[in-house]
Design a protein around this motif. Sequence first.
Motif, PDB file in Angstrom:
ATOM      1  N   GLN A 116       0.501   5.459   1.104  1.00 27.41           N
ATOM      2  CA  GLN A 116      -0.344   6.448   1.764  1.00 27.41           C
ATOM      3  C   GLN A 116       0.297   7.821   1.645  1.00 27.41           C
ATOM      4  O   GLN A 116       1.420   8.033   2.118  1.00 27.41           O
ATOM      5  CB  GLN A 116      -0.562   6.113   3.240  1.00 27.41           C
ATOM      6  CG  GLN A 116      -1.537   7.069   3.911  1.00 27.41           C
ATOM      7  CD  GLN A 116      -1.646   6.886   5.396  1.00 27.41           C
ATOM      8  OE1 GLN A 116      -0.717   6.415   6.041  1.00 27.41           O
ATOM      9  NE2 GLN A 116      -2.782   7.271   5.963  1.00 27.41           N
TER      10      GLN A 116
ATOM     11  N   ARG B 115     -10.225  11.182  11.704  1.00 34.60           N
ATOM     12  CA  ARG B 115      -9.313  11.523  12.793  1.00 34.60           C
ATOM     13  C   ARG B 115     -10.118  11.780  14.057  1.00 34.60           C
ATOM     14  O   ARG B 115     -10.947  12.689  14.103  1.00 34.60           O
ATOM     15  CB  ARG B 115      -8.497  12.770  12.446  1.00 34.60           C
ATOM     16  CG  ARG B 115      -7.505  13.195  13.527  1.00 34.60           C
ATOM     17  CD  ARG B 115      -6.671  14.378  13.066  1.00 34.60           C
ATOM     18  NE  ARG B 115      -5.921  14.036  11.857  1.00 34.60           N
ATOM     19  CZ  ARG B 115      -4.764  13.385  11.841  1.00 34.60           C
ATOM     20  NH1 ARG B 115      -4.212  13.022  12.970  1.00 34.60           N
ATOM     21  NH2 ARG B 115      -4.159  13.123  10.699  1.00 34.60           N
TER      22      ARG B 115
ATOM     23  N   GLY C 152       2.795  -4.321   8.297  1.00 38.86           N
ATOM     24  CA  GLY C 152       4.100  -3.864   8.721  1.00 38.86           C
ATOM     25  C   GLY C 152       4.000  -2.456   9.283  1.00 38.86           C
ATOM     26  O   GLY C 152       2.937  -1.827   9.247  1.00 38.86           O
ATOM     27  N   SER C 153       5.113  -1.964   9.777  1.00 42.76           N
ATOM     28  CA  SER C 153       5.119  -0.655  10.428  1.00 42.76           C
ATOM     29  C   SER C 153       5.314   0.489   9.444  1.00 42.76           C
ATOM     30  O   SER C 153       5.256   1.658   9.824  1.00 42.76           O
ATOM     31  CB  SER C 153       6.201  -0.606  11.503  1.00 42.76           C
ATOM     32  OG  SER C 153       7.444  -0.971  10.943  1.00 42.76           O
ATOM     33  N   GLY C 154       5.547   0.156   8.175  1.00 45.31           N
ATOM     34  CA  GLY C 154       5.631   1.196   7.157  1.00 45.31           C
ATOM     35  C   GLY C 154       7.034   1.709   6.910  1.00 45.31           C
ATOM     36  O   GLY C 154       7.930   1.583   7.747  1.00 45.31           O
TER      37      GLY C 154
ATOM     38  N   GLU D  96       3.153   5.044  11.070  1.00 41.66           N
ATOM     39  CA  GLU D  96       3.083   3.684  11.591  1.00 41.66           C
ATOM     40  C   GLU D  96       2.100   2.877  10.757  1.00 41.66           C
ATOM     41  O   GLU D  96       1.247   3.428  10.058  1.00 41.66           O
ATOM     42  CB  GLU D  96       2.627   3.661  13.051  1.00 41.66           C
ATOM     43  CG  GLU D  96       3.623   4.270  14.020  1.00 41.66           C
ATOM     44  CD  GLU D  96       3.165   4.100  15.466  1.00 41.66           C
ATOM     45  OE1 GLU D  96       3.747   4.766  16.338  1.00 41.66           O
ATOM     46  OE2 GLU D  96       2.235   3.314  15.719  1.00 41.66           O
ATOM     47  N   GLY D  97       2.214   1.552  10.837  1.00 40.54           N
ATOM     48  CA  GLY D  97       1.246   0.710  10.162  1.00 40.54           C
ATOM     49  C   GLY D  97      -0.070   0.681  10.916  1.00 40.54           C
ATOM     50  O   GLY D  97      -0.126   1.034  12.092  1.00 40.54           O
TER      51      GLY D  97
ATOM     52  N   ILE E  13       3.402   0.810   2.945  1.00 42.96           N
ATOM     53  CA  ILE E  13       3.054  -0.162   3.986  1.00 42.96           C
ATOM     54  C   ILE E  13       2.802  -1.515   3.336  1.00 42.96           C
ATOM     55  O   ILE E  13       2.124  -1.602   2.311  1.00 42.96           O
ATOM     56  CB  ILE E  13       1.775   0.252   4.739  1.00 42.96           C
ATOM     57  CG1 ILE E  13       1.884   1.680   5.276  1.00 42.96           C
ATOM     58  CG2 ILE E  13       1.481  -0.712   5.884  1.00 42.96           C
ATOM     59  CD1 ILE E  13       0.574   2.221   5.820  1.00 42.96           C
TER      60      ILE E  13
ATOM     61  N   PHE F 130       4.514   7.205   2.061  1.00 41.94           N
ATOM     62  CA  PHE F 130       4.605   6.205   3.116  1.00 41.94           C
ATOM     63  C   PHE F 130       4.129   4.890   2.527  1.00 41.94           C
ATOM     64  O   PHE F 130       2.999   4.786   2.056  1.00 41.94           O
ATOM     65  CB  PHE F 130       3.741   6.641   4.311  1.00 41.94           C
ATOM     66  CG  PHE F 130       3.946   5.828   5.552  1.00 41.94           C
ATOM     67  CD1 PHE F 130       2.925   5.057   6.095  1.00 41.94           C
ATOM     68  CD2 PHE F 130       5.171   5.841   6.205  1.00 41.94           C
ATOM     69  CE1 PHE F 130       3.114   4.320   7.247  1.00 41.94           C
ATOM     70  CE2 PHE F 130       5.371   5.097   7.365  1.00 41.94           C
ATOM     71  CZ  PHE F 130       4.341   4.345   7.874  1.00 41.94           C
TER      72      PHE F 130
ATOM     73  N   LEU G 216      -5.126   4.577   2.624  1.00 41.07           N
ATOM     74  CA  LEU G 216      -4.150   3.594   2.155  1.00 41.07           C
ATOM     75  C   LEU G 216      -4.632   3.083   0.806  1.00 41.07           C
ATOM     76  O   LEU G 216      -5.732   2.526   0.684  1.00 41.07           O
ATOM     77  CB  LEU G 216      -4.057   2.412   3.128  1.00 41.07           C
ATOM     78  CG  LEU G 216      -3.231   2.594   4.388  1.00 41.07           C
ATOM     79  CD1 LEU G 216      -3.914   3.512   5.378  1.00 41.07           C
ATOM     80  CD2 LEU G 216      -2.949   1.244   5.045  1.00 41.07           C
TER      81      LEU G 216
ATOM     82  N   TYR H  69       0.843  -1.188   0.000  1.00 41.65           N
ATOM     83  CA  TYR H  69       0.000   0.000   0.000  1.00 41.65           C
ATOM     84  C   TYR H  69       0.880   1.241   0.000  1.00 41.65           C
ATOM     85  O   TYR H  69       2.036   1.215   0.395  1.00 41.65           O
ATOM     86  CB  TYR H  69      -0.882   0.043   1.259  1.00 41.65           C
ATOM     87  CG  TYR H  69      -1.924  -1.045   1.345  1.00 41.65           C
ATOM     88  CD1 TYR H  69      -1.608  -2.299   1.848  1.00 41.65           C
ATOM     89  CD2 TYR H  69      -3.236  -0.805   0.946  1.00 41.65           C
ATOM     90  CE1 TYR H  69      -2.563  -3.292   1.934  1.00 41.65           C
ATOM     91  CE2 TYR H  69      -4.200  -1.795   1.043  1.00 41.65           C
ATOM     92  CZ  TYR H  69      -3.855  -3.037   1.538  1.00 41.65           C
ATOM     93  OH  TYR H  69      -4.809  -4.015   1.636  1.00 41.65           O
TER      94      TYR H  69
ATOM     95  N   ARG I 212       8.876   5.263   5.390  1.00 42.18           N
ATOM     96  CA  ARG I 212       8.765   6.632   4.886  1.00 42.18           C
ATOM     97  C   ARG I 212       9.863   6.852   3.859  1.00 42.18           C
ATOM     98  O   ARG I 212      11.035   6.836   4.195  1.00 42.18           O
ATOM     99  CB  ARG I 212       8.912   7.625   6.038  1.00 42.18           C
ATOM    100  CG  ARG I 212       9.105   9.079   5.602  1.00 42.18           C
ATOM    101  CD  ARG I 212       7.824   9.683   5.130  1.00 42.18           C
ATOM    102  NE  ARG I 212       6.800   9.699   6.163  1.00 42.18           N
ATOM    103  CZ  ARG I 212       5.506   9.869   5.924  1.00 42.18           C
ATOM    104  NH1 ARG I 212       5.079  10.031   4.688  1.00 42.18           N
ATOM    105  NH2 ARG I 212       4.641   9.882   6.906  1.00 42.18           N
TER     106      ARG I 212
ATOM    107  N   LYS J 183      -2.432  12.499   5.020  1.00 43.09           N
ATOM    108  CA  LYS J 183      -3.843  12.727   5.299  1.00 43.09           C
ATOM    109  C   LYS J 183      -4.759  12.067   4.278  1.00 43.09           C
ATOM    110  O   LYS J 183      -5.894  12.523   4.065  1.00 43.09           O
ATOM    111  CB  LYS J 183      -4.131  14.232   5.380  1.00 43.09           C
ATOM    112  CG  LYS J 183      -3.370  14.915   6.503  1.00 43.09           C
ATOM    113  CD  LYS J 183      -3.773  16.365   6.647  1.00 43.09           C
ATOM    114  CE  LYS J 183      -3.018  17.006   7.806  1.00 43.09           C
ATOM    115  NZ  LYS J 183      -3.379  18.418   8.003  1.00 43.09           N
TER     116      LYS J 183
ATOM    117  N   PHE K  26      -9.623   0.234   1.690  1.00 41.65           N
ATOM    118  CA  PHE K  26      -9.698   1.104   2.855  1.00 41.65           C
ATOM    119  C   PHE K  26     -10.574   2.328   2.606  1.00 41.65           C
ATOM    120  O   PHE K  26     -10.654   2.851   1.489  1.00 41.65           O
ATOM    121  CB  PHE K  26      -8.292   1.572   3.251  1.00 41.65           C
ATOM    122  CG  PHE K  26      -7.524   0.546   4.025  1.00 41.65           C
ATOM    123  CD1 PHE K  26      -6.887  -0.506   3.392  1.00 41.65           C
ATOM    124  CD2 PHE K  26      -7.454   0.617   5.407  1.00 41.65           C
ATOM    125  CE1 PHE K  26      -6.196  -1.467   4.109  1.00 41.65           C
ATOM    126  CE2 PHE K  26      -6.759  -0.333   6.141  1.00 41.65           C
ATOM    127  CZ  PHE K  26      -6.128  -1.373   5.491  1.00 41.65           C
TER     128      PHE K  26
END
Lengths: 119, 114
Positions: free
Chosen positions: A38, B109, A111-113, B42-43, A93, A91, A44, A36, A115, A41, B104
């Motif tokens: 992102q 937020r 996963g944590s992605g 973060e994921g 992912i 970003f 994904l 993915y 950058r 704002k 998604f």
Amino acid sequence: GAVVSQHPSRVICKSGTSVKIECRSLDFQATTMFWYRQFPKQSLMLMATSNEGSKATYEQGVEKDKFLINHASLTLSTLTVTSAHPEDSSFYICSARDPFWDRSNYGYTFGSGTRLTVV
Amino acid sequence: DQQVKQNSPSLSVQEGRISILNCDYTNSMFDYFLWYKKYPAEGPTFLISISSIKDKNEDGRFTVFLNKSAKHLSLHIVPSQPGDSAVYFCAARGDTGTASKLTFGTGTRLQVTL
């Protein structure tokens, strides 16, 4: 629980170079992995789906020659951004799916992605 | 073509009150719906899910409701806590044989204030 490790967490590269991002399932074998992207704002957006041992399936509008995906083993998938440009900064992912899931997340682990910044 | 939408980009709720996050979808072939919590850089972290054959699923402070006829689902968080402040995404799994990919929503937020 199922864990997906993604590396690097952040990378800065020069325009025109290539960058490889790794996604590993640590305690399960993932026949399918997803990549993915992102933007700030935003949602994904699925780029591609990779199945172990076969070619990735790319979503419409995603350049397969620019975003090379390799899923050579049941625990590792890589995304290579080739000839990166500033507009590729985003970003990224990964997600891996455990085909023998028995949890309420239906086997999807993220996963944590990464950058990526292209300068 | 945004098949999964979250029409409220942001929501502010006082601590202890209920947070209700909404999600609408257009594809009647979706068979599972999942909610994720996400912090910047973060994921996503899985919260709760619901199958399309059910209309409610509860897990602790989190409850998800599904209204198939309206193609609408909602996530209720009770009581809301400051640690719940994050971006929440709903996701839907397609039952089309396309490797079970997740689609998604646009995200909401949530800000939980003291």
